[in-house]
Design a protein around this motif. Structure first.
Motif, mmCIF file in Angstrom:
data_model
loop_
_atom_site.group_PDB
_atom_site.id
_atom_site.type_symbol
_atom_site.label_atom_id
_atom_site.label_comp_id
_atom_site.label_asym_id
_atom_site.label_seq_id
_atom_site.Cartn_x
_atom_site.Cartn_y
_atom_site.Cartn_z
ATOM 1 N N GLY A 27 21.392 70.638 64.844
ATOM 2 C CA GLY A 27 21.535 71.888 65.591
ATOM 3 C C GLY A 27 21.281 71.693 67.076
ATOM 4 O O GLY A 27 20.581 70.764 67.481
ATOM 5 N N ASN A 55 11.712 69.739 64.780
ATOM 6 C CA ASN A 55 11.985 69.879 63.339
ATOM 7 C C ASN A 55 10.752 69.649 62.479
ATOM 8 O O ASN A 55 10.593 70.257 61.424
ATOM 9 C CB ASN A 55 13.064 68.896 62.897
ATOM 10 C CG ASN A 55 14.481 69.439 62.974
ATOM 11 O OD1 ASN A 55 15.392 68.864 62.414
ATOM 12 N ND2 ASN A 55 14.698 70.538 63.678
ATOM 13 N N SER A 76 18.861 67.241 56.929
ATOM 14 C CA SER A 76 20.262 67.572 57.198
ATOM 15 C C SER A 76 20.999 66.357 57.765
ATOM 16 O O SER A 76 21.091 65.344 57.076
ATOM 17 C CB SER A 76 20.302 68.791 58.131
ATOM 18 O OG SER A 76 21.543 69.398 58.065
ATOM 19 N N HIS A 130 21.786 62.553 56.128
ATOM 20 C CA HIS A 130 23.050 61.782 56.095
ATOM 21 C C HIS A 130 22.819 60.401 56.739
ATOM 22 O O HIS A 130 23.313 59.384 56.262
ATOM 23 C CB HIS A 130 24.153 62.474 56.897
ATOM 24 C CG HIS A 130 24.419 63.920 56.559
ATOM 25 N ND1 HIS A 130 24.081 64.495 55.366
ATOM 26 C CD2 HIS A 130 25.028 64.905 57.297
ATOM 27 C CE1 HIS A 130 24.475 65.780 55.384
ATOM 28 N NE2 HIS A 130 25.045 66.037 56.538
ATOM 29 N N ARG A 142 13.365 76.775 71.766
ATOM 30 C CA ARG A 142 14.603 76.137 71.315
ATOM 31 C C ARG A 142 15.717 76.339 72.354
ATOM 32 O O ARG A 142 16.490 75.430 72.633
ATOM 33 C CB ARG A 142 14.972 76.746 69.952
ATOM 34 C CG ARG A 142 16.129 76.141 69.249
ATOM 35 C CD ARG A 142 15.741 74.986 68.331
ATOM 36 N NE ARG A 142 16.966 74.365 67.882
ATOM 37 C CZ ARG A 142 17.143 73.773 66.720
ATOM 38 N NH1 ARG A 142 16.163 73.650 65.880
ATOM 39 N NH2 ARG A 142 18.299 73.259 66.402
#
Ligand SMILES: O=C(O)/C=C/C(=O)/C=C/C=C(\O)C(=O)O
Length: 287
Positions: free
Chosen positions: A45, A53, A114, A118, A192
């Motif tokens: 994001g 995070n 997330s 991956h 953020r």
């Protein structure tokens, strides 16, 4: 560092990663000391970082005697920016290889959120001998869902926020990150937003990357059986970014995986259910 309060500033470090065509200044936080190291990889994001995070997860692992490394992937936070035209999962894995080499770590546990999940799988496929255990949270492979229209509503909001980085778009995205939005404070939104707007080059390069290659995260399903590492897969049943059936796909493909699903939980299990998440991760790493 053990016994003192950890802060982003006091643990902040940089490393130069050169690997083939890569020459990147990469930021990471280095927390605690211990014979075993847990690398935490953040999500994709806008404004994400290792510290943003995982701020609810670092202290318990450090207190239990682990060294915790938070790597900011290229294109996020204080790391160099990049246009990624290929597999971003593999790019992050190559950068992580450079980091563990630079730190002379033979083997690390990897906890990925997330995109970080991956990337952890990409790393494990390329460097099996360097992986201890894996914790994959809301990620682990790209690929379509048989049940949920893709891109998911969360990913559409994420991409919209990259294109138009406004406070309204940020709130829309963060409101679907989590199941219970009551913990989302104005302070959190502002932090953020500041992270995002500090690095407009990252935002612009993410949009350019998507235009060059809309599938930044390849489907690793056909290769999952190659990964022998013990793996804890964690998902939120209300995840509106990466659907829960991706977790089932990981469970089916990874021979040594187990899956825990949190009810009333969105895409940020490590934050929404931090206490139980931390206990589960510590138990998994210890036994
Ligand atoms: O598109 C994907 O498969 C991956 C999406 C993400 O990595 C989204 C992550 C969002 C966060 O967790 C964040 O904090 O930005």
């Amino acid at each position: 560092m053990t016994g003192t309060t950890l802060s982003e500033a006091s643990t902040s470090k940089f490393v130069r990663i050169q690997d083939g065509e890569l020459d990147l200044n990469i930021h990471y936080n280095d927390c605690g000391e211990g014979a075993e190291t847990v690398v935490m990889l953040h999500g994709s994001g806008p404004g994400a970082s290792g510290w943003a995070n995982f701020n609810r997860n670092i202290e318990p692992l450090v207190a239990a005697g682990y060294r915790v490394i938070l790597m900011d992937c290229p294109g996020w936070s204080k790391s160099d920016s990049i246009v990624c035209t290929g597999s971003r999962s593999d790019l992050n894995a190559r950068v992580l290889k450079g980091l563990v080499d630079a730190l002379e770590l033979d083997r690390v546990h990897i906890l990925g959120n997330s995109m970080g999940g991956h990337s952890a799988v990409a790393f494990a496929l390329a460097n099996p001998e360097r992986v201890g255990k894996l914790v994959l949270m809301g990620g682990g492979t790209g690929g379509a869902s048989p049940f949920t229209p893709m891109p998911t509503e969360g990913i559409k909001l994420l991409q919209g926020l990259y294109r138009e980085p406004t406070i309204d778009n940020l709130k829309k995205m963060m409101n679907v990150f989590v199941f219970d939005t009551s913990d989302l404070t104005e302070e959190l939104f502002q932090a953020r937003l500041d992270n995002m707007l500090n690095r407009r080059d990252h935002l612009e390069n993410f949009v350019k990357s998507l235009a060059a290659n809309p599938k930044q995260f390849p489907d690793f399903s056909p290769r999952l059986a190659e990964i022998k590492a013990q793996t804890l897969v964690i998902w939120g049943s209300n995840d509106r970014f990466v659907p829960m059936d991706t977790g089932l796909r990981l469970l089916a493909g990874l021979p040594n995986a187990e899956l825990h699903v949190f009810n009333r939980c969105g895409h940020w299990a490590q934050w929404e259910h931090a206490d139980k998440f931390n206990r589960m991760v510590l138990d998994f790493l210890t036994h």
